[in-house]
Scaffold this motif. Structure first.
Motif, PDB file in Angstrom:
ATOM      1  N   ALA A  13       0.831  -1.212   0.000  1.00 46.04           N
ATOM      2  CA  ALA A  13       0.000   0.000   0.000  1.00 46.04           C
ATOM      3  C   ALA A  13       0.860   1.255   0.000  1.00 46.04           C
ATOM      4  CB  ALA A  13      -0.938  -0.011   1.207  1.00 46.04           C
ATOM      5  N   LEU A  14       1.973   1.228   0.727  1.00 46.90           N
ATOM      6  CA  LEU A  14       2.886   2.369   0.728  1.00 46.90           C
ATOM      7  C   LEU A  14       3.559   2.532  -0.639  1.00 46.90           C
ATOM      8  CD1 LEU A  14       4.534   1.954   4.250  1.00 46.90           C
ATOM      9  CD2 LEU A  14       2.839   3.657   3.550  1.00 46.90           C
ATOM     10  N   SER A  15       3.851   1.419  -1.296  1.00 46.56           N
ATOM     11  CA  SER A  15       4.416   1.500  -2.639  1.00 46.56           C
ATOM     12  C   SER A  15       3.455   2.203  -3.590  1.00 46.56           C
ATOM     13  CB  SER A  15       4.739   0.093  -3.163  1.00 46.56           C
ATOM     14  OG  SER A  15       5.805  -0.492  -2.451  1.00 46.56           O
ATOM     15  N   GLU A  16       2.187   1.914  -3.462  1.00 46.03           N
ATOM     16  CA  GLU A  16       1.193   2.583  -4.306  1.00 46.03           C
ATOM     17  C   GLU A  16       1.194   4.090  -4.101  1.00 46.03           C
ATOM     18  OE1 GLU A  16      -2.377  -0.626  -5.125  1.00 46.03           O
ATOM     19  OE2 GLU A  16      -2.570   0.721  -3.409  1.00 46.03           O
ATOM     20  N   GLU A  17       1.583   4.515  -2.902  1.00 48.67           N
ATOM     21  CA  GLU A  17       1.624   5.947  -2.593  1.00 48.67           C
ATOM     22  C   GLU A  17       2.974   6.576  -2.904  1.00 48.67           C
ATOM     23  OE1 GLU A  17      -0.878   7.708  -1.750  1.00 48.67           O
ATOM     24  OE2 GLU A  17      -2.355   6.155  -1.282  1.00 48.67           O
ATOM     25  N   GLY A  18       3.884   5.786  -3.483  1.00 52.57           N
ATOM     26  CA  GLY A  18       5.198   6.319  -3.838  1.00 52.57           C
ATOM     27  C   GLY A  18       6.169   6.407  -2.687  1.00 52.57           C
ATOM     28  N   CYS A  19       5.886   5.710  -1.580  1.00 51.23           N
ATOM     29  CA  CYS A  19       6.756   5.759  -0.395  1.00 51.23           C
ATOM     30  C   CYS A  19       7.774   4.621  -0.418  1.00 51.23           C
ATOM     31  CB  CYS A  19       5.919   5.636   0.881  1.00 51.23           C
ATOM     32  SG  CYS A  19       4.802   7.014   1.182  1.00 51.23           S
ATOM     33  N   GLN A  20       8.954   4.912   0.097  1.00 57.97           N
ATOM     34  CA  GLN A  20       9.963   3.880   0.259  1.00 57.97           C
ATOM     35  C   GLN A  20       9.842   3.260   1.646  1.00 57.97           C
ATOM     36  OE1 GLN A  20      13.909   4.520  -1.077  1.00 57.97           O
ATOM     37  NE2 GLN A  20      13.345   6.034  -2.613  1.00 57.97           N
ATOM     38  N   TRP A  21      10.025   1.940   1.716  1.00 59.62           N
ATOM     39  CA  TRP A  21       9.870   1.225   2.981  1.00 59.62           C
ATOM     40  C   TRP A  21      10.790   0.006   2.963  1.00 59.62           C
ATOM     41  CZ3 TRP A  21       7.914  -3.831   2.470  1.00 59.62           C
ATOM     42  CH2 TRP A  21       7.361  -4.122   1.205  1.00 59.62           C
ATOM     43  N   ARG A  22      11.028  -0.526   4.151  1.00 61.96           N
ATOM     44  CA  ARG A  22      11.793  -1.759   4.303  1.00 61.96           C
ATOM     45  C   ARG A  22      11.057  -2.650   5.299  1.00 61.96           C
ATOM     46  NH1 ARG A  22      13.580   0.536   0.731  1.00 61.96           N
ATOM     47  NH2 ARG A  22      15.743   1.111   0.223  1.00 61.96           N
ATOM     48  N   ASN A  23      11.166  -3.964   5.091  1.00 62.75           N
ATOM     49  CA  ASN A  23      10.511  -4.920   5.973  1.00 62.75           C
ATOM     50  C   ASN A  23      11.567  -5.889   6.503  1.00 62.75           C
ATOM     51  OD1 ASN A  23       8.864  -6.710   7.314  1.00 62.75           O
ATOM     52  ND2 ASN A  23       7.622  -7.260   5.537  1.00 62.75           N
ATOM     53  N   LEU A  24      11.773  -5.909   7.802  1.00 64.69           N
ATOM     54  CA  LEU A  24      12.744  -6.817   8.415  1.00 64.69           C
ATOM     55  C   LEU A  24      12.212  -8.242   8.514  1.00 64.69           C
ATOM     56  CD1 LEU A  24      14.143  -4.571  11.298  1.00 64.69           C
ATOM     57  CD2 LEU A  24      15.133  -4.981   9.039  1.00 64.69           C
ATOM     58  N   GLY A  25      10.897  -8.416   8.321  1.00 61.09           N
ATOM     59  CA  GLY A  25      10.329  -9.759   8.282  1.00 61.09           C
ATOM     60  C   GLY A  25      10.005 -10.332   9.646  1.00 61.09           C
ATOM     61  N   ALA A  26       9.972 -11.656   9.693  1.00 62.25           N
ATOM     62  CA  ALA A  26       9.524 -12.370  10.890  1.00 62.25           C
ATOM     63  C   ALA A  26      10.625 -12.482  11.940  1.00 62.25           C
ATOM     64  CB  ALA A  26       9.055 -13.771  10.503  1.00 62.25           C
ATOM     65  N   ARG A  27      10.198 -12.624  13.185  1.00 61.93           N
ATOM     66  CA  ARG A  27      11.056 -12.982  14.318  1.00 61.93           C
ATOM     67  C   ARG A  27      12.286 -12.076  14.422  1.00 61.93           C
ATOM     68  NH1 ARG A  27      11.907 -19.398  14.299  1.00 61.93           N
ATOM     69  NH2 ARG A  27      12.528 -18.892  16.439  1.00 61.93           N
ATOM     70  N   VAL A  28      12.047 -10.783  14.553  1.00 60.37           N
ATOM     71  CA  VAL A  28      13.140  -9.815  14.625  1.00 60.37           C
ATOM     72  C   VAL A  28      13.594  -9.665  16.091  1.00 60.37           C
ATOM     73  CG1 VAL A  28      13.883  -7.463  14.132  1.00 60.37           C
ATOM     74  CG2 VAL A  28      12.208  -8.589  12.641  1.00 60.37           C
ATOM     75  N   PRO A  29      14.826 -10.031  16.423  1.00 58.86           N
ATOM     76  CA  PRO A  29      15.306  -9.872  17.797  1.00 58.86           C
ATOM     77  C   PRO A  29      15.314  -8.400  18.206  1.00 58.86           C
ATOM     78  CG  PRO A  29      16.753 -11.306  16.535  1.00 58.86           C
ATOM     79  CD  PRO A  29      15.825 -10.660  15.548  1.00 58.86           C
ATOM     80  N   PRO A  30      15.111  -8.109  19.484  1.00 57.33           N
ATOM     81  CA  PRO A  30      15.068  -6.712  19.941  1.00 57.33           C
ATOM     82  C   PRO A  30      16.304  -5.912  19.548  1.00 57.33           C
ATOM     83  CG  PRO A  30      14.279  -8.165  21.671  1.00 57.33           C
ATOM     84  CD  PRO A  30      14.810  -9.047  20.585  1.00 57.33           C
ATOM     85  N   GLU A  31      17.492  -6.485  19.731  1.00 60.45           N
ATOM     86  CA  GLU A  31      18.711  -5.740  19.434  1.00 60.45           C
ATOM     87  C   GLU A  31      18.846  -5.479  17.928  1.00 60.45           C
ATOM     88  OE1 GLU A  31      19.770 -10.149  19.758  1.00 60.45           O
ATOM     89  OE2 GLU A  31      18.513  -8.683  20.822  1.00 60.45           O
ATOM     90  N   ALA A  32      18.372  -6.424  17.114  1.00 67.00           N
ATOM     91  CA  ALA A  32      18.440  -6.236  15.664  1.00 67.00           C
ATOM     92  C   ALA A  32      17.507  -5.117  15.223  1.00 67.00           C
ATOM     93  CB  ALA A  32      18.074  -7.537  14.946  1.00 67.00           C
ATOM     94  N   LEU A  33      16.333  -5.047  15.824  1.00 67.04           N
ATOM     95  CA  LEU A  33      15.395  -3.973  15.499  1.00 67.04           C
ATOM     96  C   LEU A  33      15.986  -2.617  15.873  1.00 67.04           C
ATOM     97  CD1 LEU A  33      12.649  -2.915  14.600  1.00 67.04           C
ATOM     98  CD2 LEU A  33      11.768  -3.451  16.887  1.00 67.04           C
ATOM     99  N   CYS A  34      16.555  -2.518  17.064  1.00 66.02           N
ATOM    100  CA  CYS A  34      17.147  -1.244  17.497  1.00 66.02           C
ATOM    101  C   CYS A  34      18.302  -0.837  16.590  1.00 66.02           C
ATOM    102  CB  CYS A  34      17.621  -1.360  18.949  1.00 66.02           C
ATOM    103  SG  CYS A  34      16.293  -1.485  20.169  1.00 66.02           S
ATOM    104  N   ASP A  35      19.131  -1.789  16.205  1.00 69.03           N
ATOM    105  CA  ASP A  35      20.266  -1.476  15.333  1.00 69.03           C
ATOM    106  C   ASP A  35      19.785  -1.011  13.959  1.00 69.03           C
ATOM    107  OD1 ASP A  35      21.979  -2.181  17.350  1.00 69.03           O
ATOM    108  OD2 ASP A  35      22.471  -4.158  16.544  1.00 69.03           O
ATOM    109  N   ALA A  36      18.767  -1.669  13.417  1.00 70.48           N
ATOM    110  CA  ALA A  36      18.258  -1.294  12.098  1.00 70.48           C
ATOM    111  C   ALA A  36      17.634   0.100  12.118  1.00 70.48           C
ATOM    112  CB  ALA A  36      17.229  -2.318  11.625  1.00 70.48           C
ATOM    113  N   VAL A  37      16.911   0.414  13.182  1.00 71.21           N
ATOM    114  CA  VAL A  37      16.301   1.741  13.306  1.00 71.21           C
ATOM    115  C   VAL A  37      17.385   2.818  13.358  1.00 71.21           C
ATOM    116  CG1 VAL A  37      14.968   3.246  14.824  1.00 71.21           C
ATOM    117  CG2 VAL A  37      14.170   0.922  14.358  1.00 71.21           C
ATOM    118  N   ALA A  38      18.437   2.560  14.140  1.00 71.56           N
ATOM    119  CA  ALA A  38      19.523   3.541  14.259  1.00 71.56           C
ATOM    120  C   ALA A  38      20.251   3.736  12.937  1.00 71.56           C
ATOM    121  CB  ALA A  38      20.504   3.086  15.341  1.00 71.56           C
TER     122      ALA A  38
END
Length: 286
Positions: free
Chosen positions: A195-220
């Motif tokens: 849906a975001l692609s239809e609006e011309g927005c860029q996005w990323r999906n880390l997918g399933a089972r994202v460990p807490p530290e991995a999520l924090c690192d990716a956000v940073a």
């Protein structure tokens, strides 16, 4: 909020000396300096540098990339889809379910692609795909069989959503999507991404089972405008490091999925109630 050269280099995955070179050669320097003369980059500076990194990664010469990076990216005009009426949605759902029960993957893909082209992701997800998946889940719960039907239907929907053209070119990362730790249901996140692609927005999906530290690192590192985490059970939702994220990013934090019902959330965390609400939340932020 301002950042040191070393912090910016870490966000972008480049060497601090590269930042200094870009400043000297192309004028892509920080907007401010401290009283002691130390360079400090603000959010706008980082956005320009991120576009520079993307352009060079796509093969653009550095001098040309520097010119393009300074330009604000123009959003792709969103396509206006025809609204889906109640009768049409019911007919489409019956057709999709009939194909699913026959394990007719080719027909499911054809139906899904046509529906998405004619009516858009949000309308089709809320009127056809989601009700169909709920019904298939109910059938399994009642009869103790039909898992293969649900799996093939889910796979067909996933493929159709991933066929929605992604936004390309340099630009701000509108949203970073992720599942809670140990969460394996990704279909709703793929729907939001499409849906975001239809609006011309860029996005990323880390997918399933994202460990807490991995999520924090990716956000940073990625510096998205919005971070949204999906969970379908409360015990999984409670594993998400929302408090830590709130201290480490200026991104808008959001959660989605039935697992968040009844979970106490920090005041700054949003909980959109539908796919349409989630899209609106991201568009309002960017």
């Amino acid at each position: 909020m301002s950042y040191t050269p070393r912090a910016v280099a870490g966000m972008l995955g480049i060497a601090p000396t590269t930042l200094r070179t870009w400043d000297q050669r192309y004028g892509l320097g920080p907007s401010t300096r401290t009283e002691g003369g130390h360079r400090r980059y603000d959010e706008a500076d980082v956005a320009v540098l991120r576009r520079m990194v993307v352009l060079i990664g796509q093969g653009t010469a550095p001098a040309s990339a520097a010119v393009l990076a300074r330009q604000e990216p123009s959003a792709r005009p969103a396509r206006r889809h025809a609204p889906m009426g109640v009768d049409e949605a019911a007919k489409a759902q019956r057709g999709f379910l009939a194909a699913a029960k026959r394990l007719d993957e080719e027909l499911m893909l054809d139906l899904a692609a046509k529906l998405l082209t004619d009516h858009g992701v949000v309308s089709v997800w809320e009127s056809v795909f989601m009700p169909s998946m709920v019904e298939l889940g109910d059938i399994i719960a009642e009869r103790g069989q039909g898992v293969e039907i649900e799996h093939m239907a889910s796979s067909s929907v996933l493929q159709a959503l991933r066929d929605v053209p992604r936004a390309t070119g340099p630009g701000v990362l509108a949203a970073l999507l992720a599942c809670a730790p140990e969460e394996q249901h990704v279909l709703a996140l793929e729907a939001l991404g499409a849906a975001l692609s239809e609006e011309g927005c860029q996005w990323r999906n880390l997918g399933a089972r994202v460990p807490p530290e991995a999520l924090c690192d990716a956000v940073a590192r990625l510096r998205p405008s919005v971070v949204l985490v999906w969970a379908h059970r409360a015990d999984l939702a409670e594993l998400v490091p929302l408090a830590e994220l709130a201290t480490r990013t200026t991104a808008l934090l959001a959660v989605a999925g039935p697992g968040w019902a009844g979970v106490a959330l920090p005041p700054s965390v949003h909980r959109p109630g539908s796919l349409g609400d989630a899209v609106g939340l991201v568009l309002g932020r960017v």
